[in-house]
Design a protein around this motif. Sequence first.
Motif, PDB file in Angstrom:
ATOM      1  N   LEU A  20      60.849   1.806 -57.694  1.00 27.95           N
ATOM      2  CA  LEU A  20      59.681   1.288 -56.992  1.00 27.95           C
ATOM      3  C   LEU A  20      60.120   0.598 -55.705  1.00 27.95           C
ATOM      4  CD1 LEU A  20      57.502  -0.268 -59.849  1.00 27.95           C
ATOM      5  CD2 LEU A  20      57.295   1.963 -58.777  1.00 27.95           C
ATOM      6  N   LYS A  21      59.553   1.064 -54.602  1.00 32.98           N
ATOM      7  CA  LYS A  21      59.881   0.469 -53.319  1.00 32.98           C
ATOM      8  C   LYS A  21      58.954  -0.707 -53.027  1.00 32.98           C
ATOM      9  CE  LYS A  21      61.358   4.905 -51.384  1.00 32.98           C
ATOM     10  NZ  LYS A  21      61.145   5.896 -50.286  1.00 32.98           N
ATOM     11  N   ILE A  22      59.476  -1.669 -52.298  1.00 27.65           N
ATOM     12  CA  ILE A  22      58.639  -2.778 -51.850  1.00 27.65           C
ATOM     13  C   ILE A  22      57.659  -2.247 -50.809  1.00 27.65           C
ATOM     14  CG2 ILE A  22      58.632  -5.011 -50.664  1.00 27.65           C
ATOM     15  CD1 ILE A  22      61.372  -5.525 -51.837  1.00 27.65           C
ATOM     16  N   ILE A  23      56.392  -2.517 -50.979  1.00 29.60           N
ATOM     17  CA  ILE A  23      55.352  -1.951 -50.125  1.00 29.60           C
ATOM     18  C   ILE A  23      55.361  -2.665 -48.777  1.00 29.60           C
ATOM     19  CG2 ILE A  23      52.882  -1.592 -49.827  1.00 29.60           C
ATOM     20  CD1 ILE A  23      52.640  -1.322 -52.801  1.00 29.60           C
ATOM     21  N   SER A  24      55.719  -1.914 -47.757  1.00 30.86           N
ATOM     22  CA  SER A  24      55.643  -2.400 -46.380  1.00 30.86           C
ATOM     23  C   SER A  24      54.636  -1.607 -45.558  1.00 30.86           C
ATOM     24  CB  SER A  24      57.021  -2.326 -45.719  1.00 30.86           C
ATOM     25  OG  SER A  24      57.519  -0.993 -45.754  1.00 30.86           O
ATOM     26  N   VAL A  45      50.004  -7.748 -58.341  1.00 31.65           N
ATOM     27  CA  VAL A  45      51.351  -8.260 -58.102  1.00 31.65           C
ATOM     28  C   VAL A  45      52.101  -7.351 -57.137  1.00 31.65           C
ATOM     29  CG1 VAL A  45      53.581  -8.729 -59.201  1.00 31.65           C
ATOM     30  CG2 VAL A  45      51.482  -9.457 -60.315  1.00 31.65           C
ATOM     31  N   ARG A  46      51.904  -6.050 -57.257  1.00 33.81           N
ATOM     32  CA  ARG A  46      52.643  -5.113 -56.408  1.00 33.81           C
ATOM     33  C   ARG A  46      52.184  -5.158 -54.957  1.00 33.81           C
ATOM     34  NH1 ARG A  46      55.980  -1.093 -55.743  1.00 33.81           N
ATOM     35  NH2 ARG A  46      55.403   0.893 -54.758  1.00 33.81           N
ATOM     36  N   PHE A  47      50.905  -5.322 -54.715  1.00 27.88           N
ATOM     37  CA  PHE A  47      50.390  -5.242 -53.355  1.00 27.88           C
ATOM     38  C   PHE A  47      50.434  -6.583 -52.629  1.00 27.88           C
ATOM     39  CE2 PHE A  47      48.803  -1.208 -54.756  1.00 27.88           C
ATOM     40  CZ  PHE A  47      48.741  -0.439 -53.610  1.00 27.88           C
ATOM     41  N   PHE A  48      50.260  -7.686 -53.357  1.00 26.06           N
ATOM     42  CA  PHE A  48      50.130  -8.976 -52.683  1.00 26.06           C
ATOM     43  C   PHE A  48      51.403  -9.821 -52.768  1.00 26.06           C
ATOM     44  CE2 PHE A  48      45.803  -7.695 -53.689  1.00 26.06           C
ATOM     45  CZ  PHE A  48      45.171  -7.886 -52.468  1.00 26.06           C
ATOM     46  N   THR A  49      52.194  -9.636 -53.791  1.00 24.75           N
ATOM     47  CA  THR A  49      53.442 -10.413 -53.924  1.00 24.75           C
ATOM     48  C   THR A  49      54.594  -9.470 -54.248  1.00 24.75           C
ATOM     49  OG1 THR A  49      52.971 -10.831 -56.261  1.00 24.75           O
ATOM     50  CG2 THR A  49      52.211 -12.478 -54.675  1.00 24.75           C
ATOM     51  N   SER A  50      54.646  -8.348 -53.543  1.00 28.59           N
ATOM     52  CA  SER A  50      55.633  -7.315 -53.872  1.00 28.59           C
ATOM     53  C   SER A  50      57.058  -7.783 -53.610  1.00 28.59           C
ATOM     54  CB  SER A  50      55.338  -6.052 -53.060  1.00 28.59           C
ATOM     55  OG  SER A  50      56.286  -5.056 -53.332  1.00 28.59           O
ATOM     56  N   SER A  51      57.270  -8.509 -52.544  1.00 33.66           N
ATOM     57  CA  SER A  51      58.633  -8.928 -52.221  1.00 33.66           C
ATOM     58  C   SER A  51      59.136 -10.048 -53.112  1.00 33.66           C
ATOM     59  CB  SER A  51      58.688  -9.372 -50.748  1.00 33.66           C
ATOM     60  OG  SER A  51      57.779 -10.451 -50.535  1.00 33.66           O
ATOM     61  N   VAL A  52      58.247 -10.885 -53.625  1.00 29.29           N
ATOM     62  CA  VAL A  52      58.663 -12.030 -54.435  1.00 29.29           C
ATOM     63  C   VAL A  52      58.801 -11.640 -55.902  1.00 29.29           C
ATOM     64  CG1 VAL A  52      58.092 -14.388 -55.100  1.00 29.29           C
ATOM     65  CG2 VAL A  52      57.529 -13.568 -52.797  1.00 29.29           C
ATOM     66  N   HIS A  73      58.872  -8.454 -57.380  1.00 33.92           N
ATOM     67  CA  HIS A  73      58.995  -6.998 -57.441  1.00 33.92           C
ATOM     68  C   HIS A  73      59.322  -6.520 -58.850  1.00 33.92           C
ATOM     69  CE1 HIS A  73      59.797  -2.921 -56.260  1.00 33.92           C
ATOM     70  NE2 HIS A  73      61.049  -2.988 -56.702  1.00 33.92           N
ATOM     71  N   ARG A  74      60.230  -7.192 -59.533  1.00 33.42           N
ATOM     72  CA  ARG A  74      60.590  -6.805 -60.889  1.00 33.42           C
ATOM     73  C   ARG A  74      59.458  -7.092 -61.873  1.00 33.42           C
ATOM     74  NH1 ARG A  74      64.131  -3.201 -61.293  1.00 33.42           N
ATOM     75  NH2 ARG A  74      64.488  -3.861 -63.445  1.00 33.42           N
ATOM     76  N   ALA A  75      58.668  -8.127 -61.603  1.00 37.67           N
ATOM     77  CA  ALA A  75      57.547  -8.439 -62.492  1.00 37.67           C
ATOM     78  C   ALA A  75      56.502  -7.338 -62.483  1.00 37.67           C
ATOM     79  CB  ALA A  75      56.919  -9.769 -62.096  1.00 37.67           C
ATOM     80  N   SER A  76      56.280  -6.721 -61.316  1.00 34.12           N
ATOM     81  CA  SER A  76      55.305  -5.619 -61.251  1.00 34.12           C
ATOM     82  C   SER A  76      55.782  -4.428 -62.076  1.00 34.12           C
ATOM     83  CB  SER A  76      55.087  -5.204 -59.802  1.00 34.12           C
ATOM     84  OG  SER A  76      56.290  -4.721 -59.226  1.00 34.12           O
ATOM     85  N   LEU A  77      57.097  -4.156 -62.067  1.00 33.09           N
ATOM     86  CA  LEU A  77      57.625  -3.058 -62.877  1.00 33.09           C
ATOM     87  C   LEU A  77      57.447  -3.340 -64.363  1.00 33.09           C
ATOM     88  CD1 LEU A  77      59.144  -0.400 -63.117  1.00 33.09           C
ATOM     89  CD2 LEU A  77      61.295  -1.684 -62.970  1.00 33.09           C
ATOM     90  N   ARG A  78      57.644  -4.588 -64.763  1.00 29.54           N
ATOM     91  CA  ARG A  78      57.455  -4.941 -66.167  1.00 29.54           C
ATOM     92  C   ARG A  78      55.989  -4.775 -66.582  1.00 29.54           C
ATOM     93  NH1 ARG A  78      60.820  -9.443 -64.486  1.00 29.54           N
ATOM     94  NH2 ARG A  78      62.973  -9.106 -65.179  1.00 29.54           N
TER      95      ARG A  78
END
Length: 562
Positions: free
Chosen positions: A361-365, A436-443, A445-450
Amino acid sequence: MKSYQLSLSPGSLSLYFYIAYQFIQEKTYKNKERDLQLLLLEAIIADRVDYVSAMLQNGVEFNYDHFENLYNETLQCENCQAKDCRKIHSIHHRISADVCEQIWCTCQGKMKGIAGDGSTNCKRHVARSPTICDSGRLMCQQLLNYATITHEIRPGTVHPTLDDDEGYFHDLLAWALFTNRVEIAGVFWSRCKNQLLTAVMASSILKNMANKATSAKDRQLYKDLLDHSRLFEERVVHMQSSLYEESEYDAMSLMEKKDDVLGIRVSPMICAHEHNMIDVIGHPCIQRHLNRIWYNEQICFPIGTSEAAAKFWDCFRNACCCNGCTRRIQAWFSPLMKFFIHYIFLMALIIEFSAFVLTDLKIISSISDIGIYEWLLYLWLFADLLEEFGFPNLIRPRMFRRRKHTYWFKMKRFLFNFWTILTFLSHVVLIQAIWVRFFTSSVYHRASLRLYSLGLFLMYMRFLQCMIVHSYFGPKIIMIGEMLLELFKFVWILIIFMMCTGVLYHANMYPSHYDMWSPEGVQYWRIWKIIALPYWQIYGELFLEDLQGMIIFKYQTSLCLK
């Protein structure tokens, strides 16, 4: 007749009723019909089933004006404390206090609630807009978990065979159910127009009354009401068997035919399903009817179903082969085919979702960081939300305007349905993962995958629902769901043992520990370590080295050797 009425009571001998009945029959005078109605009222109050049956068979009608006296004589509770009352009145007060106060008279004076000072505390005589029969029907609707339905305008005296309505026997049956008169309730039920649907409703009313009786801790009343409920359920099963043996197709169509009883329009099959009457639903009459609907029968294509398909392969052959255009359309629009196509798409989605979680999963930029798998997941989630929660709320109010359940009943149906809860949890987890992925993706990132992984796990569990239709796996899946509900009750006991054991271990292993709720973050709170040790011990991981201090001893030994 007034002099005879003074001597007629529930404790009177049957001879008194016989003398009064013979006296009225032998004489010819102006008020003969009125006196017969009074005698019928007294026989009902005294629970003289034989005289009630004889008078009804001879054409004696019950006067609607006598319903108020009937309720006053049988259900009036002197000095009633409402919920603390040990009589059957307390059950109805727990269901709906407003409707209950419009049925039971609480007058202190003798003239319709007017005391010596001209005041009254009786709501039944203050608000005269609904009659006592309407209030009784509203109570039945409350017991059947239906919302308040519009009052019906009742005539003064109606003969059930001459009027299109069911007559007064449903109102008399409601009174008999409220008072738990077993034999006389059977007499009134046998005179009703739609006996099958009425018996299903009567069994459900008595069962709900029995459940309310447990809150009063009255086990005897609970047992009596439950036995009465089972009696009506046995009557339904007996009628099903008799009708099914006589005419199979008429019996199957009758179970789905809607009718108005007690102000509610519903079919016997739906009413039995809503109140968990397993013996009624499990009868071959209903099971065969549901099987015919499942394979072929459609409202828009009135075709004989027994000759078109009897099992899955027949339906599949009709859909694939050229057995006629009508058979092909019938097979493709059957509920089985819709179910099959739906879960084919769901299986494809789970495979696609698994591929999405297994990729990096890439960080959404930018929008280009969202792959095709992720777009398909979001498209399916939007469609699934519409299917599960959007379209039902738009369709059901229009289709079932006269069959509205209370919000509490809908909430219980939602909370005690394992698959609905699983669907709701999967939607919540996936929506949280998207946020979590769209608004706090950089902080995080692993939590969104979980969260996506947890959502995938719930999707796999939801896929088990398709196995319910199988005759072998279906009962096993249902048993697992029921076992999970029982497991949740056991979890509370397990938590108590885990907490007391964890605190005991932690207090002796770390006597100098002072920071219970770490300000560094939730993941550093000490409560997780307290729970972790006894939790893993349940699965056989004993942590003997930690408990005996072997790790510290080995560490100190290594330091000394150095």
